[in-house]
Scaffold this active site. Sequence first.
Site, PDB file in Angstrom:
ATOM      1  N   GLY A  75      19.619 -96.549 -74.886  1.00  0.00           N
ATOM      2  CA  GLY A  75      18.930 -97.086 -73.710  1.00  0.00           C
ATOM      3  C   GLY A  75      19.849 -97.187 -72.498  1.00  0.00           C
ATOM      4  O   GLY A  75      19.431 -96.908 -71.369  1.00  0.00           O
ATOM      5  N   THR A  76      21.086 -97.563 -72.720  1.00  0.00           N
ATOM      6  CA  THR A  76      22.019 -97.739 -71.605  1.00  0.00           C
ATOM      7  C   THR A  76      22.244 -96.404 -70.888  1.00  0.00           C
ATOM      8  O   THR A  76      22.194 -96.335 -69.656  1.00  0.00           O
ATOM      9  CB  THR A  76      23.353 -98.321 -72.121  1.00  0.00           C
ATOM     10  OG1 THR A  76      23.067 -99.582 -72.735  1.00  0.00           O
ATOM     11  CG2 THR A  76      24.353 -98.525 -71.003  1.00  0.00           C
ATOM     12  N   ASN A 155      13.223-107.918 -72.111  1.00  0.00           N
ATOM     13  CA  ASN A 155      13.905-108.090 -73.393  1.00  0.00           C
ATOM     14  C   ASN A 155      14.141-109.551 -73.762  1.00  0.00           C
ATOM     15  O   ASN A 155      14.330-109.867 -74.924  1.00  0.00           O
ATOM     16  CB  ASN A 155      15.233-107.335 -73.409  1.00  0.00           C
ATOM     17  CG  ASN A 155      16.057-107.561 -72.176  1.00  0.00           C
ATOM     18  OD1 ASN A 155      15.637-107.235 -71.062  1.00  0.00           O
ATOM     19  ND2 ASN A 155      17.209-108.143 -72.352  1.00  0.00           N
ATOM     20  N   GLN A 183      12.091-102.016 -74.928  1.00  0.00           N
ATOM     21  CA  GLN A 183      11.542-103.068 -75.798  1.00  0.00           C
ATOM     22  C   GLN A 183      10.091-102.808 -76.204  1.00  0.00           C
ATOM     23  O   GLN A 183       9.532-103.551 -77.006  1.00  0.00           O
ATOM     24  CB  GLN A 183      11.611-104.424 -75.085  1.00  0.00           C
ATOM     25  CG  GLN A 183      13.021-104.968 -74.943  1.00  0.00           C
ATOM     26  CD  GLN A 183      13.617-105.439 -76.269  1.00  0.00           C
ATOM     27  OE1 GLN A 183      12.898-105.775 -77.213  1.00  0.00           O
ATOM     28  NE2 GLN A 183      14.945-105.462 -76.351  1.00  0.00           N
ATOM     29  N   SER A 203      15.141 -96.312 -76.733  1.00  0.00           N
ATOM     30  CA  SER A 203      16.324 -96.484 -77.571  1.00  0.00           C
ATOM     31  C   SER A 203      15.894 -96.691 -79.024  1.00  0.00           C
ATOM     32  O   SER A 203      15.172 -97.650 -79.328  1.00  0.00           O
ATOM     33  CB  SER A 203      17.121 -97.700 -77.090  1.00  0.00           C
ATOM     34  OG  SER A 203      18.194 -97.936 -77.965  1.00  0.00           O
ATOM     35  N   ALA A 204      16.366 -95.811 -79.924  1.00  0.00           N
ATOM     36  CA  ALA A 204      15.841 -95.791 -81.298  1.00  0.00           C
ATOM     37  C   ALA A 204      16.082 -97.072 -82.097  1.00  0.00           C
ATOM     38  O   ALA A 204      15.267 -97.447 -82.936  1.00  0.00           O
ATOM     39  CB  ALA A 204      16.437 -94.596 -82.048  1.00  0.00           C
ATOM     40  N   HIS A 205      17.212 -97.755 -81.821  1.00  0.00           N
ATOM     41  CA  HIS A 205      17.517 -98.902 -82.700  1.00  0.00           C
ATOM     42  C   HIS A 205      16.607-100.102 -82.470  1.00  0.00           C
ATOM     43  O   HIS A 205      16.659-101.083 -83.214  1.00  0.00           O
ATOM     44  CB  HIS A 205      18.998 -99.300 -82.606  1.00  0.00           C
ATOM     45  CG  HIS A 205      19.399-100.040 -81.368  1.00  0.00           C
ATOM     46  ND1 HIS A 205      19.531-101.408 -81.356  1.00  0.00           N
ATOM     47  CD2 HIS A 205      19.731 -99.626 -80.123  1.00  0.00           C
ATOM     48  CE1 HIS A 205      19.938-101.797 -80.149  1.00  0.00           C
ATOM     49  NE2 HIS A 205      20.062-100.732 -79.383  1.00  0.00           N
ATOM     50  N   THR A 241      27.586 -82.291 -78.001  1.00  0.00           N
ATOM     51  CA  THR A 241      27.011 -81.821 -79.267  1.00  0.00           C
ATOM     52  C   THR A 241      25.865 -82.724 -79.705  1.00  0.00           C
ATOM     53  O   THR A 241      25.971 -83.955 -79.629  1.00  0.00           O
ATOM     54  CB  THR A 241      28.109 -81.799 -80.355  1.00  0.00           C
ATOM     55  OG1 THR A 241      29.120 -80.899 -79.908  1.00  0.00           O
ATOM     56  CG2 THR A 241      27.570 -81.355 -81.697  1.00  0.00           C
ATOM     57  N   CYS A 328      23.224-109.644 -75.073  1.00  0.00           N
ATOM     58  CA  CYS A 328      24.355-109.217 -74.247  1.00  0.00           C
ATOM     59  C   CYS A 328      24.908-110.364 -73.407  1.00  0.00           C
ATOM     60  O   CYS A 328      26.042-110.336 -72.991  1.00  0.00           O
ATOM     61  CB  CYS A 328      23.920-108.090 -73.318  1.00  0.00           C
ATOM     62  SG  CYS A 328      22.874-106.905 -74.145  1.00  0.00           S
TER      63      CYS A 328
HETATM   64  N1  PLP Z   1      17.096-101.934 -71.843  1.00  0.00           N
HETATM   65  C1  PLP Z   1      16.565-102.964 -72.502  1.00  0.00           C
HETATM   66  C2  PLP Z   1      15.312-103.608 -71.989  1.00  0.00           C
HETATM   67  C3  PLP Z   1      17.168-103.423 -73.679  1.00  0.00           C
HETATM   68  O1  PLP Z   1      16.635-104.458 -74.342  1.00  0.00           O
HETATM   69  C4  PLP Z   1      18.349-102.795 -74.135  1.00  0.00           C
HETATM   70  C5  PLP Z   1      19.063-103.310 -75.323  1.00  0.00           C
HETATM   71  O2  PLP Z   1      19.190-104.497 -75.537  1.00  0.00           O
HETATM   72  C6  PLP Z   1      18.862-101.703 -73.404  1.00  0.00           C
HETATM   73  C7  PLP Z   1      18.206-101.304 -72.260  1.00  0.00           C
HETATM   74  C8  PLP Z   1      20.092-100.980 -73.842  1.00  0.00           C
HETATM   75  O3  PLP Z   1      19.800-100.153 -74.927  1.00  0.00           O
HETATM   76  P1  PLP Z   1      20.955 -99.624 -75.899  1.00  0.00           P
HETATM   77  O4  PLP Z   1      21.345-100.783 -76.752  1.00  0.00           O
HETATM   78  O5  PLP Z   1      20.337 -98.521 -76.687  1.00  0.00           O
HETATM   79  O6  PLP Z   1      22.065 -99.118 -75.028  1.00  0.00           O
END
Ligand code: PLP
Length: 394
Positions: A75-76, A155, A183, A203-205, A241, A328
């Site tokens: 996601g970042t 989030n 989210q 973001s997959a996780h 890659t 975070c």
């Molecule tokens: N954006 C939101 C709304 C999120 O909740 C998060 C992760 O907490 C991210 C971005 C960042 O995603 P990633 O952990 O895959 O970098």
Amino acid sequence: MEKGENRVYLDYAATTPLDEAVLDAMMPYFREDFGNASSQHAFGRRAVAAVDEAREKTAKVLGARSNEIYFTSGGTESDNWAIRGVAKAMRGKGKHIISTAVEHHAVLHTLRDLEAEGYEVTYLPVDDCGRVSVEDAVAAMREDTILLSVMLANNEIGTIEPVGEIARAAKERGILVHTDAVQAVGLLPLAIDDLCVDLMSLSAHKFYGPKGVGALYVRKGTKLGKILTGGAQERTMRGGTYNTAGIVGLGKAIELAEARRTEEVKRLTALRDHFVSRVLSEIEFAKLNGGKDRLANNANIAFRYIEGADLVSALDRAGIAASAGSACASGTLEPSHVLQAIGVSSEYGAVRFSLGKYTTKEDVDHAADILFRETERLRKTDLFARRSAEKVTV
Ligand code: PLP
């Protein structure tokens, strides 16, 4: 409850466990199908076929074409790429960007960086539920506005933003729209044409896939600069890659999340509402953050006269995993930027409980019992006594 330990995990917004079916789908790409997806031989062809299949699955859930999906490291990176990429490609048109006060730091800190480079950012305020107003967004749009970035769901407090309405107004003015949907997967519809967005981060996780892999949807024709230069991967737009196993995991996970979404939202809403109503009726000085229009799995509750971090630690010692502010931001005693934006006073400590696939009624009842016990205990400490006394004498 999680297998093995008598612990209750209520932090699915921070991350989710890998689905067994997702792990099964990934395993061959760690073992026999280890080829580099860019290689010209049979090993490479097997890998690239798997990447293509994951791309199609992802596109299908979004109602997109598969060549509009780009895989990233999460996601970042997706947020960084969307924002920096548009800023770079569109600077000839203007340097004004609109976003909100409640975005994830992956968006906010990227915008801060751009401000230092001479871009101007308008941060839309939110109401006490965390919702942006469409009128404010429209009023902020200018001739030189190049991008609007509004998250689909928050989030921390789960608030669902009116992305579709804002995006339609932006489109009429030729402004590109990005949404951070990290989210929302498995909890909200993601159809990009209904949402009217040009860019979407995933973001997959966060949906039972692996960590370290994400995707960026980029509508065909969108002007987007590169941020990762290197090889010719991702149609020359993002070098590096292929993380084949991770990408396969993302494809499988998003397919499963979408297939289960309607049932799961119903189940989670009922569980979450049961939990919230117990907490609010049994615990004094507690209030729910985020209003009605929020993600089905989110319960962010503020407790007066308690530090959020103290309560999270106490809950952890009692076997309940939750988080203060966002994962975070934890470790700081200041309320998070989101809680500040909705006007939660520092007298309140907020804890985010986020439910998921393995959460049961037994889990939330146990968590509510522990929460009652721990808030009572913490409020008997000096802090509570001091603050109560201050309250009485002021
Ligand atoms: N954006 C939101 C709304 C999120 O909740 C998060 C992760 O907490 C991210 C971005 C960042 O995603 P990633 O952990 O895959 O970098």
